[in-house]
Design a protein around this motif. Structure first.
Motif, short mmCIF file in Angstrom:
data_model
loop_
_atom_site.label_atom_id
_atom_site.label_comp_id
_atom_site.label_asym_id
_atom_site.label_seq_id
_atom_site.Cartn_x
_atom_site.Cartn_y
_atom_site.Cartn_z
N ILE A 1 -5.90 -0.16 18.18
CA ILE A 1 -5.59 -0.91 16.96
C ILE A 1 -4.18 -0.51 16.55
CG2 ILE A 1 -6.30 -1.49 14.62
CD1 ILE A 1 -9.09 -0.44 15.34
N ASP A 2 -3.23 -1.43 16.62
CA ASP A 2 -1.83 -1.07 16.41
C ASP A 2 -1.55 -0.75 14.95
OD1 ASP A 2 -0.48 -3.59 15.04
OD2 ASP A 2 -1.80 -4.36 16.63
N TYR A 3 -0.50 0.07 14.74
CA TYR A 3 -0.18 0.56 13.40
C TYR A 3 0.26 -0.56 12.45
CZ TYR A 3 -0.47 5.31 15.24
OH TYR A 3 -0.91 6.48 15.79
N ALA A 4 0.96 -1.55 12.97
CA ALA A 4 1.40 -2.66 12.11
C ALA A 4 0.20 -3.35 11.47
CB ALA A 4 2.22 -3.66 12.91
N GLN A 5 -0.85 -3.54 12.25
CA GLN A 5 -2.07 -4.17 11.74
C GLN A 5 -2.74 -3.29 10.69
OE1 GLN A 5 -6.29 -5.84 13.68
NE2 GLN A 5 -4.73 -4.90 14.97
N ILE A 6 -2.79 -1.98 10.95
CA ILE A 6 -3.42 -1.06 10.00
C ILE A 6 -2.62 -1.03 8.70
CG2 ILE A 6 -4.07 1.34 9.59
CD1 ILE A 6 -4.43 1.61 12.63
N GLY A 7 -1.29 -1.05 8.82
CA GLY A 7 -0.44 -1.06 7.63
C GLY A 7 -0.73 -2.26 6.73
N GLN A 8 -0.97 -3.41 7.34
CA GLN A 8 -1.31 -4.60 6.57
C GLN A 8 -2.65 -4.44 5.86
OE1 GLN A 8 -1.19 -7.80 9.39
NE2 GLN A 8 1.04 -7.82 9.53
N LEU A 9 -3.60 -3.77 6.53
CA LEU A 9 -4.92 -3.58 5.94
C LEU A 9 -4.87 -2.60 4.77
CD1 LEU A 9 -7.09 -3.36 9.20
CD2 LEU A 9 -6.91 -5.28 7.63
N ILE A 10 -3.95 -1.63 4.82
CA ILE A 10 -3.81 -0.69 3.71
C ILE A 10 -3.38 -1.42 2.45
CG2 ILE A 10 -2.51 1.30 2.85
CD1 ILE A 10 -2.41 2.35 5.69
N GLY A 11 -2.45 -2.37 2.61
CA GLY A 11 -2.02 -3.16 1.46
C GLY A 11 -1.03 -2.49 0.55
N GLN A 12 -0.41 -1.40 0.97
CA GLN A 12 0.62 -0.73 0.18
C GLN A 12 1.98 -1.02 0.80
OE1 GLN A 12 0.24 0.89 -2.61
NE2 GLN A 12 -1.99 0.91 -2.69
N LEU B 1 2.32 13.14 -9.66
CA LEU B 1 2.71 11.75 -9.41
C LEU B 1 2.66 11.40 -7.93
CD1 LEU B 1 5.75 11.45 -11.89
CD2 LEU B 1 3.50 10.38 -12.14
N VAL B 2 3.20 12.30 -7.10
CA VAL B 2 3.23 12.05 -5.66
C VAL B 2 1.81 12.04 -5.09
CG1 VAL B 2 3.96 12.97 -3.43
CG2 VAL B 2 5.56 12.94 -5.35
N ASN B 3 1.01 13.02 -5.46
CA ASN B 3 -0.36 13.07 -4.94
C ASN B 3 -1.18 11.88 -5.37
OD1 ASN B 3 -0.11 15.48 -3.50
ND2 ASN B 3 -0.52 16.74 -5.32
N SER B 4 -0.92 11.39 -6.58
CA SER B 4 -1.64 10.22 -7.08
C SER B 4 -1.34 9.01 -6.20
CB SER B 4 -1.25 9.93 -8.53
OG SER B 4 -1.86 8.74 -8.98
N TYR B 5 -0.07 8.87 -5.81
CA TYR B 5 0.29 7.74 -4.94
C TYR B 5 -0.32 7.91 -3.55
CZ TYR B 5 2.98 4.59 -2.03
OH TYR B 5 3.34 3.62 -1.13
N VAL B 6 -0.24 9.12 -3.02
CA VAL B 6 -0.74 9.35 -1.66
C VAL B 6 -2.24 9.07 -1.57
CG1 VAL B 6 -1.15 11.14 0.08
CG2 VAL B 6 1.08 10.95 -1.01
N GLN B 7 -2.98 9.36 -2.62
CA GLN B 7 -4.41 9.08 -2.61
C GLN B 7 -4.70 7.59 -2.44
OE1 GLN B 7 -6.13 10.81 -6.11
NE2 GLN B 7 -5.68 12.92 -5.48
N LYS B 8 -3.77 6.76 -2.90
CA LYS B 8 -3.95 5.31 -2.76
C LYS B 8 -3.81 4.87 -1.30
CE LYS B 8 -2.13 4.33 -7.39
NZ LYS B 8 -1.07 3.63 -8.16
N LEU B 9 -3.20 5.72 -0.48
CA LEU B 9 -3.01 5.36 0.93
C LEU B 9 -4.28 5.55 1.75
CD1 LEU B 9 0.51 6.92 1.66
CD2 LEU B 9 -0.04 4.61 0.87
N ALA B 10 -5.24 6.28 1.22
CA ALA B 10 -6.49 6.49 1.94
C ALA B 10 -7.16 5.14 2.20
CB ALA B 10 -7.42 7.40 1.14
N PHE B 11 -7.76 4.99 3.36
CA PHE B 11 -8.39 3.71 3.69
C PHE B 11 -9.55 3.92 4.64
CE2 PHE B 11 -5.12 4.42 6.89
CZ PHE B 11 -5.72 4.04 8.07
N ASN B 12 -10.45 2.93 4.64
CA ASN B 12 -11.55 2.86 5.59
C ASN B 12 -11.31 1.68 6.51
OD1 ASN B 12 -12.83 5.05 4.42
ND2 ASN B 12 -14.12 3.78 3.10
#
Length: 244
Positions: A123-134, A195-206
């Motif tokens: 599963i390529d990274y470009a596709q995963i990046g789109q699924l993250i939505g950030q 602030l930084v950790n709050s943003y990074v938590q948004k990057l978590a995905f399933n």
């Protein structure tokens, strides 16, 4: 003697042709059945490319044991929940130690089973990046680990934040969370870290992996240079529905 040798050569050639014809028929049958299974699971792919390894094929038929059957599904895709679709350029499936008694092939009664079935895909990274939505998120592999980076607005300035991901397999889902955050050019204090950790938590995905043919179940995920390599497996798989 010359005539006898010529006859042996002709018989050998005919047997070789018959062997390949039989193998091609079996490969086409498996291909059609696997394609139908993919469609039944709401997935799509190019027509599966099937190769029954080993020669001669008819000897394997007589013994009722096939060492390996290779099934390649190009452009495989399937539903991944919430209206999402996961795509893989190639889903590479190998069925090993396939037991198919000749009596079962003749009558259609009985079990045709594979001792092990293994499937791999990327599963390529470009596709995963789109699924993250950030926006602005990039993913990659570094020293065998998944790393992510993104531009973040902190205290009126844009900085690049990077973090290392932890990957966990839970059923058919890949769970990804980030830690070990690095942000260059920012003061090291509790406010900035928060602030930084709050943003990074948004990057978590399933990431839900689509249903795979031949009862394959997700086993592991490994970061590669161009995407996440998934490995799925199954044991003692009944192949009657996939055809032989």
């Amino acid at each position: 003697m010359i005539t006898f040798i010529v006859l042996l050569l002709i018989v050998g050639a005919l047997l070789a042709v018959a062997d390949r014809v039989a193998a091609s028929y079996a490969e086409r049958t498996i291909s059609d059945r696997v394609a139908q299974q993919v469609a039944d699971q709401k997935g799509t792919s190019e027509q599966p490319d099937v190769t029954i390894e080993g020669f001669p094929f008819l000897t394997q038929v007589a013994r009722g044991l096939y060492h390996e059957i290779k099934i390649e599904l190009a452009d495989f895709s399937g539903p991944a929940g919430e209206g999402r679709t996961i795509r893989m350029k190639l889903l590479d499936v190998r069925a090993n130690d396939v037991r198919a008694p000749l009596s079962t092939i003749r009558s259609g009664d009985g079990q045709i089973t594979a001792g092990t079935v293994t499937g791999t895909g990327l599963i390529d990274y470009a596709q995963i990046g789109q699924l993250i939505g950030q926006p602005g998120v990039t993913l990659g592999e570094q020293n065998g680990k998944l790393v992510g980076s993104a531009p973040v607005q902190v205290l009126g300035q844009t900085v690049k934040v990077s973090a290392t991901a932890a990957i966990k397999v839970n059923g058919d889902t890949v769970q990804v969370s980030f830690s070990d955050v690095k942000a260059e050019g920012l003061p090291d204090n509790a406010l900035v870290r928060g602030l930084v950790n709050s943003y990074v938590q948004k990057l978590a995905f399933n990431l839900k992996v689509p249903a795979l043919p031949l009862n394959l179940k997700l086993k592991s995920v490994e970061p590669q240079a161009d995407g996440l390599k998934i490995t799925a497996g199954a044991t003692d798989v009944a192949l009657n529905s996939a055809g032989l």
